[in-house]
Write an enzyme that holds these catalytic residues in place. Structure first.
Site, mmCIF file in Angstrom:
data_model
loop_
_atom_site.group_PDB
_atom_site.id
_atom_site.type_symbol
_atom_site.label_atom_id
_atom_site.label_comp_id
_atom_site.label_asym_id
_atom_site.label_seq_id
_atom_site.Cartn_x
_atom_site.Cartn_y
_atom_site.Cartn_z
ATOM 1 N N GLY A 1 0.785 -1.244 0.000
ATOM 2 C CA GLY A 1 0.000 0.000 0.000
ATOM 3 C C GLY A 1 0.808 1.280 0.000
ATOM 4 O O GLY A 1 0.405 2.279 -0.590
ATOM 5 N N GLU B 1 4.185 4.259 6.053
ATOM 6 C CA GLU B 1 2.942 3.477 5.972
ATOM 7 C C GLU B 1 1.880 4.289 5.229
ATOM 8 O O GLU B 1 1.868 5.521 5.291
ATOM 9 C CB GLU B 1 2.506 3.135 7.409
ATOM 10 C CG GLU B 1 1.249 2.345 7.585
ATOM 11 C CD GLU B 1 1.251 0.951 6.950
ATOM 12 O OE1 GLU B 1 1.373 0.892 5.713
ATOM 13 O OE2 GLU B 1 1.089 -0.029 7.685
ATOM 14 N N ASP B 2 0.998 3.605 4.519
ATOM 15 C CA ASP B 2 -0.065 4.312 3.806
ATOM 16 C C ASP B 2 -1.129 4.857 4.764
ATOM 17 O O ASP B 2 -1.492 6.016 4.718
ATOM 18 C CB ASP B 2 -0.707 3.400 2.741
ATOM 19 C CG ASP B 2 -1.128 2.037 3.286
ATOM 20 O OD1 ASP B 2 -0.985 1.788 4.509
ATOM 21 O OD2 ASP B 2 -1.599 1.215 2.485
ATOM 22 N N ASP C 1 -4.835 2.383 10.921
ATOM 23 C CA ASP C 1 -6.235 2.147 11.239
ATOM 24 C C ASP C 1 -6.310 1.732 12.718
ATOM 25 O O ASP C 1 -6.309 2.584 13.595
ATOM 26 C CB ASP C 1 -6.728 1.065 10.267
ATOM 27 C CG ASP C 1 -8.208 0.806 10.329
ATOM 28 O OD1 ASP C 1 -8.981 1.766 10.361
ATOM 29 O OD2 ASP C 1 -8.601 -0.370 10.337
ATOM 30 N N LYS D 1 -6.615 7.025 10.819
ATOM 31 C CA LYS D 1 -8.027 7.007 11.232
ATOM 32 C C LYS D 1 -8.062 6.859 12.760
ATOM 33 O O LYS D 1 -8.190 5.750 13.272
ATOM 34 C CB LYS D 1 -8.758 5.833 10.576
ATOM 35 C CG LYS D 1 -8.966 5.990 9.085
ATOM 36 C CD LYS D 1 -9.977 4.988 8.545
ATOM 37 C CE LYS D 1 -9.319 3.758 8.025
ATOM 38 N NZ LYS D 1 -10.242 2.874 7.258
ATOM 39 N N PHE E 1 -13.721 3.479 4.804
ATOM 40 C CA PHE E 1 -12.750 2.665 4.079
ATOM 41 C C PHE E 1 -12.410 3.337 2.771
ATOM 42 O O PHE E 1 -13.297 3.662 1.974
ATOM 43 C CB PHE E 1 -13.294 1.259 3.837
ATOM 44 C CG PHE E 1 -12.204 0.294 3.462
ATOM 45 C CD1 PHE E 1 -11.421 -0.314 4.431
ATOM 46 C CD2 PHE E 1 -11.941 0.008 2.129
ATOM 47 C CE1 PHE E 1 -10.395 -1.184 4.096
ATOM 48 C CE2 PHE E 1 -10.912 -0.869 1.772
ATOM 49 C CZ PHE E 1 -10.140 -1.460 2.768
ATOM 50 N N VAL E 2 -11.108 3.545 2.546
ATOM 51 C CA VAL E 2 -10.683 4.293 1.364
ATOM 52 C C VAL E 2 -9.769 3.447 0.475
ATOM 53 O O VAL E 2 -9.056 2.568 0.962
ATOM 54 C CB VAL E 2 -9.983 5.611 1.757
ATOM 55 C CG1 VAL E 2 -10.993 6.626 2.272
ATOM 56 C CG2 VAL E 2 -8.885 5.388 2.803
ATOM 57 N N ASP F 1 -5.902 -0.526 -1.210
ATOM 58 C CA ASP F 1 -6.679 -1.502 -1.982
ATOM 59 C C ASP F 1 -7.908 -1.994 -1.245
ATOM 60 O O ASP F 1 -8.039 -1.845 -0.028
ATOM 61 C CB ASP F 1 -5.808 -2.725 -2.289
ATOM 62 C CG ASP F 1 -5.626 -3.623 -1.077
ATOM 63 O OD1 ASP F 1 -5.248 -3.099 -0.004
ATOM 64 O OD2 ASP F 1 -5.901 -4.837 -1.179
ATOM 65 N N ARG G 1 -5.475 -0.015 -6.266
ATOM 66 C CA ARG G 1 -4.242 0.634 -5.803
ATOM 67 C C ARG G 1 -3.763 1.721 -6.767
ATOM 68 O O ARG G 1 -3.172 2.717 -6.357
ATOM 69 C CB ARG G 1 -3.115 -0.393 -5.653
ATOM 70 C CG ARG G 1 -3.307 -1.390 -4.532
ATOM 71 C CD ARG G 1 -1.989 -2.117 -4.267
ATOM 72 N NE ARG G 1 -2.169 -3.344 -3.526
ATOM 73 C CZ ARG G 1 -2.245 -3.436 -2.201
ATOM 74 N NH1 ARG G 1 -2.213 -2.340 -1.481
ATOM 75 N NH2 ARG G 1 -2.389 -4.596 -1.596
#
Ligand code: IMP
Length: 176
Positions: free
Chosen positions: A40, A95-96, A99, A127, A148-149, A155, A161
């Site tokens: 990601g 990191e992307d 969560d 988040k 959720f994105v 993804d 992606r």
């Protein structure tokens, strides 16, 4: 289905430029290794590291991901390890999205066990409402609400992606 565009490409670029400026200011006196979390973070990682104003070492790590669900399993498995020696280095984990924080907690613990001089975290998105474990994020692009994105590396079941923007994704309904 793709529900709503959350971040345009222009906004993403602006956010990354801001984070890169903060990271650049932090690099003074460091011996940096940037570690991207596959898959990601790849899009963010290349955009971020190509904005750094000095040479840095880059590497990648991969741990288990969600698969085709929007909920974390809470267990993380190492799939691909880094190849450079990080002992005594200043590590930046890229990191992307953070969560629950479980993935990052495990990655940071794994890297710390190799005695780097420091470990810091750079995340494009966070988040905070979803957090289950406290994990310090040293550099964060944007905090977003609990949705959720996908896109720009993120993804759903390995899809989306490569979208240049970031969209909210709803698992039910028809894909676009
Ligand atoms: P955490 O362990 O719950 O913090 O999850 C972190 C990982 O879950 C990220 O690296 C992503 O791969 C994935 N993830 C979390 N939220 C999202 C999302 O909204 N879209 C896509 N992937 C996500």
């Amino acid at each position: 289905m793709l529900r709503e565009k959350v971040l345009t490409r222009e906004r993403i670029d602006h956010v990354i430029a801001t984070v890169a400026a903060e990271v650049n200011a932090d690099l003074e006196g460091r011996d940096p290794v940037f570690i991207g979390v596959l898959k990601g973070a790849v899009y963010f990682f290349t955009a971020l590291t190509s904005r750094l104003n000095r040479s840095v070492v880059v590497d990648f790590i991969q741990v288990s991901s969600y698969g085709a669900t929007t909920e974390s399993s809470g267990t993380v498995t190492l799939i691909k390890d880094v190849t450079v020696n990080i002992a005594g280095k200043d590590v930046y984990v890229v990191e992307d999205i953070v969560d629950t924080g479980l993935t990052l907690t495990d990655i940071v613990a794994l890297l710390r066990a190799r005695h780097p001089r420091s470990v810091q975290v750079v995340a494009l998105l966070s988040k905070p409402a979803r957090r289950r474990v406290e994990v310090p994020i040293d550099f964060v692009g944007l905090e977003i609400e609990d949705r959720f994105v996908v896109g720009f590396g993120l993804d759903f079941g390995e899809r989306f992606r490569n979208l240049p923007e970031i969209w909210e994704y709803a698992p039910d309904g028809e894909d676009e």
